[in-house]
Design a protein around this motif. Sequence first.
Motif, PDB file in Angstrom:
ATOM      1  N   THR A  51      -6.500   9.294   0.154  1.00  0.00           N
ATOM      2  CA  THR A  51      -7.906   8.908   0.233  1.00  0.00           C
ATOM      3  C   THR A  51      -8.804   9.990  -0.352  1.00  0.00           C
ATOM      4  O   THR A  51      -9.858   9.684  -0.935  1.00  0.00           O
ATOM      5  CB  THR A  51      -8.300   8.598   1.681  1.00  0.00           C
ATOM      6  OG1 THR A  51      -7.324   7.750   2.287  1.00  0.00           O
ATOM      7  CG2 THR A  51      -9.639   7.900   1.746  1.00  0.00           C
ATOM      8  N   ALA A  84      -7.655  -0.415  -4.194  1.00  0.00           N
ATOM      9  CA  ALA A  84      -8.862   0.276  -3.740  1.00  0.00           C
ATOM     10  C   ALA A  84      -9.810   0.577  -4.892  1.00  0.00           C
ATOM     11  O   ALA A  84     -11.032   0.459  -4.758  1.00  0.00           O
ATOM     12  CB  ALA A  84      -8.481   1.571  -3.014  1.00  0.00           C
ATOM     13  N   VAL A  86      -7.035   2.694   2.175  1.00  0.00           N
ATOM     14  CA  VAL A  86      -6.098   2.619   1.048  1.00  0.00           C
ATOM     15  C   VAL A  86      -4.689   2.263   1.521  1.00  0.00           C
ATOM     16  O   VAL A  86      -3.868   1.803   0.715  1.00  0.00           O
ATOM     17  CB  VAL A  86      -6.065   3.932   0.234  1.00  0.00           C
ATOM     18  CG1 VAL A  86      -7.440   4.240  -0.342  1.00  0.00           C
ATOM     19  CG2 VAL A  86      -5.548   5.102   1.057  1.00  0.00           C
ATOM     20  N   ILE A 132     -13.100   0.956   3.560  1.00  0.00           N
ATOM     21  CA  ILE A 132     -11.840   0.599   2.925  1.00  0.00           C
ATOM     22  C   ILE A 132     -10.722   1.525   3.393  1.00  0.00           C
ATOM     23  O   ILE A 132     -10.927   2.720   3.598  1.00  0.00           O
ATOM     24  CB  ILE A 132     -11.994   0.651   1.387  1.00  0.00           C
ATOM     25  CG1 ILE A 132     -10.803  -0.008   0.705  1.00  0.00           C
ATOM     26  CG2 ILE A 132     -12.218   2.090   0.904  1.00  0.00           C
ATOM     27  CD1 ILE A 132     -11.035  -0.253  -0.779  1.00  0.00           C
ATOM     28  N   SER A 156       0.829  -1.206   0.000  1.00  0.00           N
ATOM     29  CA  SER A 156       0.000   0.000   0.000  1.00  0.00           C
ATOM     30  C   SER A 156       0.861   1.253   0.000  1.00  0.00           C
ATOM     31  O   SER A 156       0.633   2.186  -0.789  1.00  0.00           O
ATOM     32  CB  SER A 156      -0.921   0.013   1.223  1.00  0.00           C
ATOM     33  OG  SER A 156      -1.840  -1.049   1.220  1.00  0.00           O
ATOM     34  N   PRO A 187     -14.376   5.530   3.500  1.00  0.00           N
ATOM     35  CA  PRO A 187     -13.000   5.121   3.820  1.00  0.00           C
ATOM     36  C   PRO A 187     -12.577   5.356   5.270  1.00  0.00           C
ATOM     37  O   PRO A 187     -12.935   6.354   5.901  1.00  0.00           O
ATOM     38  CB  PRO A 187     -12.148   5.966   2.871  1.00  0.00           C
ATOM     39  CG  PRO A 187     -13.068   6.301   1.741  1.00  0.00           C
ATOM     40  CD  PRO A 187     -14.419   6.469   2.376  1.00  0.00           C
TER      41      PRO A 187
END
Length: 385
Positions: free
Chosen positions: A301, A273, A264, A262, A87, A289
């Motif tokens: 994000t 993502a 990221v 979610i 990530s 998020p």
Amino acid sequence: MKISAIRSYPVRVGIRNQLVVKVETDEGVYGWGESGLSGREKAVVGAIEHYAEFVVGRDPMRIGALWQEMYRSQYFEGGRVLQAAISAIDIALHDIKGKALGVPVYELLGGKQRDHVPTFATTHAPPGPEMIEEAKALIDAGWTSMRLSPSGHRDGDIYEPREHIATSARWCTKAREALGDDVVLGIDYHHRLSVAEAASFCQKMPTGTLDFVEEPIRDETPEAYEALRRMTDIPFAIGEEFASKWQFLPYIERDIHQFNRIDVCNVGGLTEAMKVAGWSEAHYVDMMPHNPLGPVCTAATVHFAAAVANFSWLETRASPVETKHLGFDDAELFPVGPRLEGSVYPVSDAPGLGVEVDETLMAKQSFAFWEAPHLTRRDGSVTNW
């Protein structure tokens, strides 16, 4: 252009550590990323060192190919530590590519669908009159969506679910009565409950009290969530701990939840993502998020949120309620980055992520081990935080 170095900065910022990652190139263009595995940053640093062995020297513009190579070129693929490392690198590569092309990251994701990103804020006080006053302060500051704080999750607390769900349900009901029907209200249970306890909590409140319940139970068994789904009509917001599209798969395809929390910085970066977002759109699941980290995560994000159609709210920890309690300012470390305007984040049009780090100051910051609260029940047994 070739990747020339990957530098990890696991440093204490405020009450927790952050793991900020810099990817450098031989042409002087660099990118910033962040890992989301809070409390286990040292493990992620080790994973990044492994990836650097073959990522250094490669073309940073080939983001998708590098993602596949980092994920698939090993026997033991996946998992939260490896995905947190991927990530951070993936986000930094997007930052590099945006800067190299002179475009903001959202242009790499399909273009901007909104000019600003709405957020939800969180109360800090435990259920009680102060929690409701904090919620009113958030409304006065412009928030129309917020998350209430449950009872019994502070460090050193004895956590007895049945006692605490009764208190939390009672004060959630009072909050709805005091705040009215227009505000969106949710609560984060941090997967502390069993199916029976979560069902009991939901059933203790009148229908319409909450607009979402976040992470009521652990996520390992989708069938358990399906059982809970049959016992309550409150929408579920889950997924902040999911580390791949494959973890989201049963929840999306079996229509178990309504909001994807979610992250990221955990799921595999912006590359992964966006795949989850498209999949979710087909099932009418909105992106909500997770964003409890630092400005690099927030910036990444915000670009993600700007580029997807199925978006509800972005978590922010920068509301006046939380900054009052957390008591730190990271503006020196991150002189350029996302800043709230009221309750929304404007979408930066600067090339890349639109975030900068004072690397000299960052290098002087120290790492301090941090542990999440270890909660126990009255009988001495360990329970979830």
